[in-house]
Write a protein that holds these residues in place. Structure first.
Motif, PDB file in Angstrom:
ATOM      1  N   THR A 106       4.499   0.632   7.811  1.00  0.00           N
ATOM      2  CA  THR A 106       5.209   1.858   7.432  1.00  0.00           C
ATOM      3  C   THR A 106       5.242   2.868   8.575  1.00  0.00           C
ATOM      4  O   THR A 106       6.230   3.580   8.751  1.00  0.00           O
ATOM      5  CB  THR A 106       4.507   2.512   6.222  1.00  0.00           C
ATOM      6  OG1 THR A 106       3.102   2.474   6.457  1.00  0.00           O
ATOM      7  CG2 THR A 106       4.813   1.758   4.946  1.00  0.00           C
ATOM      8  N   TYR A 107       4.154   2.912   9.347  1.00  0.00           N
ATOM      9  CA  TYR A 107       4.108   3.874  10.456  1.00  0.00           C
ATOM     10  C   TYR A 107       5.065   3.462  11.568  1.00  0.00           C
ATOM     11  O   TYR A 107       5.614   4.312  12.272  1.00  0.00           O
ATOM     12  CB  TYR A 107       2.672   4.012  10.983  1.00  0.00           C
ATOM     13  CG  TYR A 107       1.690   4.290   9.875  1.00  0.00           C
ATOM     14  CD1 TYR A 107       1.783   5.457   9.131  1.00  0.00           C
ATOM     15  CD2 TYR A 107       0.699   3.369   9.546  1.00  0.00           C
ATOM     16  CE1 TYR A 107       0.897   5.706   8.089  1.00  0.00           C
ATOM     17  CE2 TYR A 107      -0.185   3.612   8.510  1.00  0.00           C
ATOM     18  CZ  TYR A 107      -0.083   4.772   7.780  1.00  0.00           C
ATOM     19  OH  TYR A 107      -0.947   5.009   6.756  1.00  0.00           O
ATOM     20  N   ASP A 114       1.349  -0.592   4.733  1.00  0.00           N
ATOM     21  CA  ASP A 114       0.708  -0.095   5.948  1.00  0.00           C
ATOM     22  C   ASP A 114       0.142  -1.302   6.691  1.00  0.00           C
ATOM     23  O   ASP A 114      -0.254  -2.262   6.051  1.00  0.00           O
ATOM     24  CB  ASP A 114      -0.458   0.848   5.584  1.00  0.00           C
ATOM     25  CG  ASP A 114       0.017   2.035   4.771  1.00  0.00           C
ATOM     26  OD1 ASP A 114       1.191   2.392   4.884  1.00  0.00           O
ATOM     27  OD2 ASP A 114      -0.812   2.585   4.011  1.00  0.00           O
ATOM     28  N   PRO A 115       0.082  -1.287   7.976  1.00  0.00           N
ATOM     29  CA  PRO A 115       0.481  -0.203   8.861  1.00  0.00           C
ATOM     30  C   PRO A 115       1.948  -0.292   9.313  1.00  0.00           C
ATOM     31  O   PRO A 115       2.366   0.526  10.128  1.00  0.00           O
ATOM     32  CB  PRO A 115      -0.462  -0.382  10.057  1.00  0.00           C
ATOM     33  CG  PRO A 115      -0.677  -1.861  10.133  1.00  0.00           C
ATOM     34  CD  PRO A 115      -0.608  -2.371   8.720  1.00  0.00           C
ATOM     35  N   SER A 149       0.811  -1.215   0.000  1.00  0.00           N
ATOM     36  CA  SER A 149       0.000   0.000   0.000  1.00  0.00           C
ATOM     37  C   SER A 149       0.848   1.270   0.000  1.00  0.00           C
ATOM     38  O   SER A 149       0.508   2.235  -0.670  1.00  0.00           O
ATOM     39  CB  SER A 149      -0.927  -0.009   1.216  1.00  0.00           C
ATOM     40  OG  SER A 149      -0.193  -0.384   2.369  1.00  0.00           O
ATOM     41  N   TYR A 150       1.940   1.246   0.731  1.00  0.00           N
ATOM     42  CA  TYR A 150       2.756   2.457   0.805  1.00  0.00           C
ATOM     43  C   TYR A 150       3.361   2.787  -0.552  1.00  0.00           C
ATOM     44  O   TYR A 150       3.361   3.929  -0.994  1.00  0.00           O
ATOM     45  CB  TYR A 150       3.860   2.290   1.857  1.00  0.00           C
ATOM     46  CG  TYR A 150       4.511   3.601   2.218  1.00  0.00           C
ATOM     47  CD1 TYR A 150       3.880   4.488   3.071  1.00  0.00           C
ATOM     48  CD2 TYR A 150       5.748   3.959   1.687  1.00  0.00           C
ATOM     49  CE1 TYR A 150       4.454   5.704   3.404  1.00  0.00           C
ATOM     50  CE2 TYR A 150       6.336   5.178   2.009  1.00  0.00           C
ATOM     51  CZ  TYR A 150       5.686   6.049   2.866  1.00  0.00           C
ATOM     52  OH  TYR A 150       6.259   7.255   3.182  1.00  0.00           O
ATOM     53  N   GLY A 194      -6.791  -1.713   7.936  1.00  0.00           N
ATOM     54  CA  GLY A 194      -5.445  -1.311   8.319  1.00  0.00           C
ATOM     55  C   GLY A 194      -4.895  -0.165   7.503  1.00  0.00           C
ATOM     56  O   GLY A 194      -3.724   0.139   7.560  1.00  0.00           O
ATOM     57  N   LEU A 211       0.684   9.516  13.290  1.00  0.00           N
ATOM     58  CA  LEU A 211       1.489   9.177  12.110  1.00  0.00           C
ATOM     59  C   LEU A 211       0.628   8.799  10.899  1.00  0.00           C
ATOM     60  O   LEU A 211       1.085   8.843   9.771  1.00  0.00           O
ATOM     61  CB  LEU A 211       2.446   8.022  12.434  1.00  0.00           C
ATOM     62  CG  LEU A 211       3.545   8.275  13.474  1.00  0.00           C
ATOM     63  CD1 LEU A 211       4.608   7.202  13.393  1.00  0.00           C
ATOM     64  CD2 LEU A 211       4.185   9.636  13.292  1.00  0.00           C
ATOM     65  N   ARG A 212      -0.612   8.411  11.141  1.00  0.00           N
ATOM     66  CA  ARG A 212      -1.487   8.024  10.021  1.00  0.00           C
ATOM     67  C   ARG A 212      -2.209   9.212   9.409  1.00  0.00           C
ATOM     68  O   ARG A 212      -3.037   9.056   8.520  1.00  0.00           O
ATOM     69  CB  ARG A 212      -2.512   6.999  10.490  1.00  0.00           C
ATOM     70  CG  ARG A 212      -1.854   5.771  11.072  1.00  0.00           C
ATOM     71  CD  ARG A 212      -2.823   4.659  11.400  1.00  0.00           C
ATOM     72  NE  ARG A 212      -2.065   3.552  12.005  1.00  0.00           N
ATOM     73  CZ  ARG A 212      -2.479   2.318  12.091  1.00  0.00           C
ATOM     74  NH1 ARG A 212      -3.682   1.989  11.626  1.00  0.00           N
ATOM     75  NH2 ARG A 212      -1.742   1.371  12.639  1.00  0.00           N
ATOM     76  N   ILE A 218      -1.264  12.943   4.249  1.00  0.00           N
ATOM     77  CA  ILE A 218       0.045  12.993   4.890  1.00  0.00           C
ATOM     78  C   ILE A 218       1.160  12.714   3.889  1.00  0.00           C
ATOM     79  O   ILE A 218       2.297  12.548   4.231  1.00  0.00           O
ATOM     80  CB  ILE A 218       0.166  11.975   6.058  1.00  0.00           C
ATOM     81  CG1 ILE A 218       0.016  10.539   5.546  1.00  0.00           C
ATOM     82  CG2 ILE A 218      -0.807  12.286   7.163  1.00  0.00           C
ATOM     83  CD1 ILE A 218       0.618   9.524   6.479  1.00  0.00           C
ATOM     84  N   ALA A 274      -4.714   5.698   6.731  1.00  0.00           N
ATOM     85  CA  ALA A 274      -4.106   6.942   6.286  1.00  0.00           C
ATOM     86  C   ALA A 274      -4.670   7.401   4.958  1.00  0.00           C
ATOM     87  O   ALA A 274      -4.827   6.618   4.047  1.00  0.00           O
ATOM     88  CB  ALA A 274      -2.611   6.770   6.162  1.00  0.00           C
TER      89      ALA A 274
END
Lengths: 190, 537
Positions: free
Chosen positions: B267-268, B264-265, A161-162, A180, B527-528, A187, A183
C-alpha cells in the motif's frame, strides 16, 4: 583437583575434529543420498545454507559442550540448526535426531578409552550435557513451530491489512508476528 | 534361545540413511496438511474453463476420482502441446542430465528433497514423454528412462510442479538453455485438463476475470481505497491529490498488481506511485476494469493467461491512451515482456512510449507499449526532474532483492538500483551469487503464496533469507526492497522467521519518502506513519 575430569576433557579436545566430523556425517545421513553429496560437496555457504549451517553450528555446539559452562552461543547455534530442521520434511523426532545421534557418535569413539581409563562418571556427566542439549533443542523446536503457526494464522489478515485497517478499524498494532505492518492507526486520517 | 541385544548393539545397528530407491519406482508422495496447496473449487473450474464433471477432492485422498479416460486426456493434451510449442519438444529431447541445474533450485537447497532438483522434476514429465512419444522409448521403455502414466505419477506431478516457483534460476545454469519454468507450466496445463488445480490460483483467476482483480474488489471499493490513500497522503504531506480513474483520452494507462492496494507494505508503494504522478502533473489514468497487473493465468494455462492479459490492451484501446506504464510486479512482467506481444498484440493503437516530462522515448518497449515504473523513474532522476531528499530514508539500511521475473525474465537489473541509490544513502548489496540474474526466489512465486503452504515456503525462501541475514549481520541492513507484490506479501513472514529485524518495502515507497513535493508541509513521518530521522521526539 579433578584429574580424571581434566583428562577426559583433554581426550575429547584432542579428538574433537574427528568427533565433530562423525557427528556431522551422522546428522547429514538423515537426508537422501543424492542430497548428502551436495550438502558435503558445495562449500559456498550461500549456495548451500543447510550444509553450511550444520557444519558451522555443530562445531560451535560441540565447543560449547566442551567448555565448563556454556555461553549465549549455545542457544543461538541450536536455534540455527533447529530452525532449518523445523521446516524440512521431518517428523519432530527425526528433526531432533541430529542431536541425539551425538550420543551414538560419542559411544563409538569413547567406548574403549572410557573403559581403559575408568572415566565412566565423566562420560555419564558429558552424556547428561547432551541430554540437556536435546531438551534445549526440543524447546526451540516447539518455539519455531509456534512461530510458524502464528505466521500462518496472521497471514490471512496481513494479506488484506489495508482493507482491515480502513473498513474494520484494526490497526495491526496487536500483531506480534507482522514485521511488515509497521504502520499504526495514526496515519489513517480517521 | 535368541539373545536379547544390548542397548549399545541396538543403537549401533540404527542406519539413518534413507533406503536407496530408483526414483522411477515412484512411491506416491505423502500428502499431509501443510505440504500442499488446497485444490481449486469445482465451481470455479466449471465457470472459468467450462470444465465438466469437476469434483471436490483432496490430494490426501487415495483415489483422486479421475475421469475414466484421464490418461487419454493427458496424452492428447501432451501431443497437442508438443506440436504447438517447438520449445517444449526441444526441452523434452535435449536434456543430457548433466546436473548443472541440480543444486540451483531454492526448493532443493532448502528442502534437501532430490525430486526438487530441476533435472529430476523435469524427468517426472520427461519419463512419460520418453515412453510414449519417442520411438526408442516405445521399444526400450524403462531402459530409456520411460515409465507408465499412473495415478501415482500424477500425484508426483502435483506434489513437485507445485513446489516449483517458475523462477528460472536453474535455466540460467543450463548449458542448453532449457526453460524449466516452461516445463512446469506445461505440466500444470496438463493437470489443469483434469481439473487438478489449486484454490489460491484459481480463485484470483476467476475474480480477476469476472471483477477485475485477484480479491474481486468491485470498482466502487477500488475508488474507496484510493480515496483512503489520498487522505493518508494529505495527512503526511499536506497535499491533496487527484487520482484519475477510467479517464478517457489520458496519455498513459497505469496498471499495477492489486496487492499494492489492499495489503501492507505494498500500500505504501501504491501511495508512492500516486505522489510521484501528482508531482509530475502526469496525464494518466488507472482503470477499474484492468485493475490487476498480476496474471495468475500464467500458473494455470496459456488460455487463462491470455484471457486475463487481454483486459489491459482492451482497456488501453477503449480509453484511448498512448502507452501503458506498469507498476512494481514480478510475474506480471514475465507475461508483459515475453508473451503479451504475440498473445494479444500487436498493440498498433498505441504509440512508442515517450516520457512526457523528459522527452525520452522508450524504444525498448516499442512492441508492447509498456514501460516498467523503475525505467520511468530512473529516467526522471537521470534528467534531474525530481527534487529528492534521501536523508529522509536515513533510518533505513537498504538492500535489494531482485524479483525473479523482472531480473531474469526481462533483464531489469540497473534501473531499480539506480533509483535506490538516489533515494537512500545507505544501500548494501547481498553476495553476488544471490542477486541480479542469480537471484534467489522468495519461495512464493507461481501461486505458492497461500496460507496452507507457509512451512514449505520457509524452506523455499531459506537461501534468499540466508543472504539477507548476511547483510543484516554485516551492515545492519533493516530494509529489504523489491519490485514485486508477491515479494511484498511473502518476504515479511520469511524475514520474521529467518531474519527478525528486517522489514520489506517497495522501491517507490522509498522514492515517495524522499520526494520533495512542491508546496508540501514539513513532513514529520514517512509513509508508514513512523517518525522521520531526527523527528523521533
Amino acid at each position: 583437583m579433578n584429574a580424571p575430569q581434566d583428562q577426559f576433557r583433554e581426550y575429547l579436545r584432542r579428538h574433537r575434529d574427528k568427533i565433530v566430523h562423525n557427528w556431522l556425517d551422522a546428522a547429514m545421513a538423515s537426508y537422501p543420498e543424492d542430497t548428502v553429496s551436495f550438502l558435503k560437496r558445495q562449500k559456498d555457504r550461500f549456495a548451500n545454507p543447510v550444509g553450511a549451517t550444520l557444519s558451522r553450528e555443530l562445531d560451535n555446539i560441540f565447543e560449547e559442550l566442551l567448555s565448563e559452562s556454556s555461553t549465549q552461543q549455545l542457544p543461538q547455534s541450536v536455534d540455527a540448526v533447529v530452525r532449518v530442521r523445523a521446516v524440512q520434511d521431518f517428523s519432530p523426532s527425526q528433526a531432533l535426531q541430529v542431536f541425539t545421534v551425538l550420543k551414538d557418535v560419542l559411544r563409538r569413539q569413547l567406548d574403549r578409552p572410557v573403559r581403559e581409563n575408568g572415566w565412566q562418571a565423566q562420560y555419564r556427566e558429558f552424556e547428561d550435557k547432551v541430554d540437556q542439549l536435546c531438551m534445549l533443542a526440543f524447546d526451540i523446536y516447539v518455539k519455531c513451530k509456534e512461530q510458524l503457526w502464528e505466521l500462518k494464522a496472521r497471514q490471512a489478515q496481513d494479506r488484506v491489512s489495508y482493507l482491515l485497517r480502513k473498513y474494520v478499524g484494526t490497526d495491526g498494532s496487536n500483531n506480534p508476528a507482522g514485521s511488515g505492518s509497521g504502520a499504526g492507526g495514526d496515519i489513517s486520517g480517521e | 534361545m535368541a539373545q536379547t541385544p544390548s542397548p549399545d548393539n541396538l543403537v549401533q545397528s540404527i542406519d539413518y540413511t534413507p533406503p536407496r530407491k530408483n526414483w522411477l519406482d515412484n512411491v506416491p508422495p505423502e500428502f499431509r496438511l501443510g505440504n500442499f496447496s488446497y485444490p481449486a473449487k469445482a465451481g470455479e473450474l466449471e465457470s472459468f474453463f467450462g470444465y465438466e464433471g469437476a469434483k471436490e477432492w483432496s490430494p490426501m485422498d487415495e483415489d483422486w476420482q479421475l475421469p475414466e479416460n484421464w490418461q487419454e486426456i493427458i496424452y492428447e493434451g501432451f501431443r497437442e502441446r508438443l506440436e504447438k510449442y517447438r520449445s517444449l519438444k526441444v526441452f523434452m529431447d535435449i536434456c543430457v542430465r548433466c546436473g548443472a541445474c541440480a543444486d540451483k533450485c531454492h526448493y532443493f537447497i532448502g528442502s534437501g528433497d532430490p525430486k526438487n532438483m530441476p533435472v529430476l522434476r523435469a524427468e517426472l514429465l520427461r519419463s512419460i514423454y520418453r515412453k510414449d512419444f519417442t520411438t526408442v522409448g516405445k521399444i526400450l521403455g524403462r531402459l530409456n528412462g520411460g515409465r507408465a502414466l499412473t495415478q501415482d505419477v500424477l500425484k508426483e506431478w502435483f506434489m513437485y510442479f507445485y513446489q516449483c516457483t517458475e523462477c528460472r534460476r536453474c535455466s540460467l545454469f543450463c548449458p542448453y538453455g532449457i526453460d524449466t519454468a516452461e516445463i512446469t507450466m506445461m505440466a500444470r496445463e496438463l493437470m489443469n485438463l483434469l481439473g487438478i488445480q489449486t484454490n489460491w490460483i484459481m480463485g484470483p483467476v476467476t475474480n480477476c476475470f469476472n471483477v477485475g482483480n485477484h480479491l474481486g474488489i468491485p470498482p466502487h471499493t477500488f475508488k474507496d481505497i484510493v480515496d483512503f490513500m489520498v487522505d493518508d497522503i494529505e495527512d503526511i504531506t499536506g497535499k491533496r491529490i487527484e487520482v484519475p480513474l477510467n479517464k478517457k483520452g489520458a496519455d498513459i494507462l497505469f496498471v499495477t498488481p492489486s496487492g499494492d492496494y489492499f495489503a501492507d507494505p505494498g500500500t505504501y508503494t501504491f501511495m508512492g506511485y500516486l505522489m510521484l504522478f501528482h508531482e509530475l502533473g502526469l496525464d494518466y489514468t488507472m482503470s477499474t476494469y484492468a485493475a490487476e497487473g498480476g496474471n495468475f493465468g500464467l500458473f494455470t494455462s496459456q488460455e487463462a493467461m491470455k484471457r486475463l492479459n487481454a483486459k489491459i490492451y482492451a482497456e488501453a484501446e477503449r480509453l484511448g491512451v498512448n502507452w501503458i506504464l506498469g507498476g512494481e510486479c514480478g510475474h506480471m512482467w514475465r507475461v508483459l515482456h515475453q508473451y503479451m506481444d504475440t498473445m494479444n498484440g500487436p498493440a498498433d493503437f498505441l504509440s512508442v512510449p515517450r516520457n512526457p516530462i523528459t522527452g525520452t522515448v522508450f524504444h525498448n518497449a516499442k512492441s508492447t507499449g509498456m514501460v516498467h515504473i523503475t525505467e520511468f523513474t530512473a529516467d526522471l532522476i537521470k534528467n534531474n526532474v525530481l527534487t529528492l531528499d534521501p536523508s529522509r530514508n536515513d533510518n533505513k539500511v537498504v538492500t535489494y532483492h531482485d524479483s525473479c521475473n523482472p531480473s531474469r525474465g526481462m533483464g531489469l537489473l540497473e534501473e531499480p538500483r539506480y533509483v535506490l541509490n538516489n533515494v537512500c544513502n545507505q544501500f548494501f548489496e547481498m553476495p553476488e551469487q544471490t542477486i541480479r540474474e542469480q537471484t534467489f526466489c522468495c519461495g512464493s512465486g507461481a501461486g505458492l503464496n497461500n496460507d496452507e503452504f507457509t512451512e514449505m515456503r520457509m524452506r523455499g525462501g531459506m537461501p534468499r533469507a540466508n543472504a539477507v541475514k548476511h547483510v543484516h549481520d554485516k551492515h545492519g541492513v533493516n530494509m529489504l526492497s523489491c519490485v514485486c507484490a508477491i515479494d511484498r506479501a511473502a518476504l515479511p513472514p520469511l524475514m520474521n522467521y529467518w531474519v527478525p529485524g528486517v522489514d520489506v518495502t517497495g522501491v517507490h515507497e522509498l522514492v515517495a519518502n524522499a520526494l520533495v513535493m512542491r508546496g508540501e508541509k514539513e513532513r514529520e513521518t514517512d509513509l508508514r506513519g513512523e517518525p522521520l530521522p531526527g523527528k523521533e521526539d
